[in-house]
Every structure is written in C-alpha cells, then in structure tokens.
Design an enzyme around this catalytic site. Structure first.
Site, short mmCIF file in Angstrom:
data_model
loop_
_atom_site.label_atom_id
_atom_site.label_comp_id
_atom_site.label_asym_id
_atom_site.label_seq_id
_atom_site.Cartn_x
_atom_site.Cartn_y
_atom_site.Cartn_z
N ASP A 1 0.88 -1.14 0.21
CA ASP A 1 -0.09 -0.17 -0.04
C ASP A 1 1.08 1.20 0.00
O ASP A 1 2.21 1.37 0.45
CB ASP A 1 -0.65 0.01 1.43
CG ASP A 1 -1.98 1.16 1.24
OD1 ASP A 1 -2.68 1.21 0.16
OD2 ASP A 1 -1.94 2.12 1.96
N GLU B 1 0.92 5.91 0.61
CA GLU B 1 0.16 7.21 0.88
C GLU B 1 0.90 7.94 -0.24
O GLU B 1 2.08 7.98 -0.53
CB GLU B 1 0.02 7.55 2.04
CG GLU B 1 -0.69 6.50 3.06
CD GLU B 1 -1.88 6.17 2.74
OE1 GLU B 1 -2.60 7.10 2.24
OE2 GLU B 1 -2.49 5.37 3.32
N HIS C 1 -4.64 10.80 5.42
CA HIS C 1 -3.82 10.10 6.01
C HIS C 1 -2.84 10.53 7.19
O HIS C 1 -2.13 9.99 8.03
CB HIS C 1 -2.60 9.50 5.06
CG HIS C 1 -2.15 10.44 4.22
ND1 HIS C 1 -1.55 11.66 4.79
CD2 HIS C 1 -1.90 10.62 2.82
CE1 HIS C 1 -1.20 12.47 3.75
NE2 HIS C 1 -1.54 11.92 2.56
N HIS D 1 -5.56 6.55 7.37
CA HIS D 1 -4.94 5.63 6.50
C HIS D 1 -3.36 5.59 6.60
O HIS D 1 -2.75 6.54 7.05
CB HIS D 1 -5.06 5.94 5.00
CG HIS D 1 -6.51 5.89 4.57
ND1 HIS D 1 -6.85 4.95 3.30
CD2 HIS D 1 -7.72 6.21 5.03
CE1 HIS D 1 -8.04 4.81 3.16
NE2 HIS D 1 -8.76 5.65 4.16
N ASP E 1 -2.46 -0.55 6.75
CA ASP E 1 -3.25 -0.89 5.38
C ASP E 1 -2.84 -2.14 4.97
O ASP E 1 -3.77 -3.00 4.36
CB ASP E 1 -3.70 0.05 4.59
CG ASP E 1 -4.42 1.23 5.15
OD1 ASP E 1 -5.09 1.01 6.27
OD2 ASP E 1 -4.85 2.36 4.38
#
Length: 241
Positions: free
Chosen positions: A7, A9, A57, A154, A159
């Site tokens: 994942d 960001e 986030h 997040h 995640d």
C-alpha cells in the site's frame, strides 16, 4: 509462491499532475503465510502535500522534511519486491504512482513495476466476488470480520497488514487438498491421504461425557412469549410460532 501485500500514501490523487509517494508499506507472504518480513518507509516528496490528502492519512509536510527522497530508497524497495506478485487494493492507483517515480528516477535497472513483479488487484477480485456491494477495504473488513479498529487514519503499513488478512480470507478454502477433480491416480491417492489426515485431526467428544443441562422457560418467560406472538398476529394477521 512469494507475494508482497503493498500500500502507498501520496500527496494527492494523480501522478500525472506531479503528485508523489510519501509512504510505502509492504508485508511478505510465502505460500499464503505471513513471514514477518516487511518493508516500510516514509518519503520526502519534494513538494507540498494536499490538504485533502492530509485529512485522509494525517502525514504532514513538516513530518516529511527530514525523510529520504524516493531516489535514495528505490533500490532497497524494488529489491524487496522484485520477483514477487504484488497484492494491492485498487492496484492501478499504486502501480501508477510507483511507475511515475521510477520514470522520474531514470534508472535503467528499474523501468516499471510490470518488468519486475506480477500484480493482483484485490479490488477487482472483490468486485467479482461481491458485485453491486461496497468493496473498499473497510467494507471488506466488516464483511470478513477483520479487525480494523486501529484504522482511524490511512497508513500504508497498517493497511497492507489489514489487506493481507482480508486477501487470505477472501481467497481461502481447502483448495490444496485435491479431493475432487484430480487429474490422475497419483493425485487421487494424495487426495485420499489428505482427507484421512483431515478427518484424523477431528477431536471427538467422549461418549460418557456429562449431558448438557437443559434450561426450560419459566412461567413469566412463557407469558411474555405468548404476548409477543399475540402482538405479531395483530400486526401481520398470522405467524408461524
């Protein structure tokens, strides 16, 4: 089989508009088991993070000032992922950002994700299994009873860990026992052995165990039950209890 659940960001939504990766989180699976190996890195994007992205986030510009730029971590990150199948929720988003970073890097060793890794998109898989339903990560956690109570904001590594749990449950099942549909006699024999092993692990209850206690409804509970049935009959005209 080696898989990397990944994942990211980012500073915003579109790498074509110059948005950059600010966090990468990965956890490793080998033969569908978590190995404990992971990769996690915050990255200085060399630009401002959009306010809307910070709301998602919580990663601020001030926090990222002293973090390495992507060029400094590219070799370590790509080496960790090389040769694996990447398991990503909404893969085009993350792969698009990684490819944009690699292109900006201009290193002939790392040209694109597809040149070094396979990709499995769990969002596409979830939409196929659950058409017409919400299939974001929070919805899948609820559907598959995966604890995401720590997911207030997040975060790439958290995640990735949650997605690993969701992916393993979503694609689970006794698919490796070869009990049905085996192609040859050897496969059928292996299937029978696996079946016997599975049955042999069942814990049987003792025949002379104490009987379970039966708790019967009291007069007050029976009266309440009858009152509720009368209410049902009055409102719907019939009932089946």
């Amino acid at each position: 089989m080696r898989q990397i659940v990944l994942d990211t960001e980012t500073t915003g939504l579109d790498p074509k508009s110059g948005h950059r990766i600010i966090e990468i989180g990965c956890v490793e699976l080998v033969n569908r088991k978590l190995t404990g190996r992971h990769y996690h890195q915050y990255i200085n994007p060399e630009r401002q993070v959009d306010d809307g992205a910070i709301e998602v986030h919580g990663i601020t510009n001030e926090f990222l000032v002293d973090k390495p730029v992507f060029a400094q971590i590219a070799d370590e990150f790509m080496t960790f992922c090389e040769g694996a199948e990447l398991v990503i929720h909404n893969a085009p988003f993350d792969v698009g950002f990684i490819n944009a970073e690699l292109k900006r890097l201009g290193n002939p060793r790392w040209q694109s994700v597809a040149a070094h890794c396979g990709v499995l998109d769990t969002l596409a898989l979830a939409r196929e299994k659950h058409p017409g339903q919400k299939n974001n990560l929070d919805a899948l956690c609820k559907r598959y009873f995966v604890d995401n109570s720590q997911r207030d904001l997040h975060g790439a590594l958290l995640d990735a860990e949650i997605l690993a749990d969701v992916y393993l449950i979503m694609t689970g099942g006794q698919t490796d026992l070869a009990l049905a549909g085996a192609d040859n006699g050897s496969d059928r024999e292996e299937g029978r052995e696996a079946q016997q092993l599975e049955v042999g692990t069942i814990r049987r209850l003792s025949a002379d165990r104490a009987p379970l206690a039966v708790v019967r409804a009291g007069a007050e509970e029976l009266e309440a039950h009858e009152s509720f049935l009368a209410l049902l009959e009055k409102s719907s005209g019939k009932h089946f209890w």
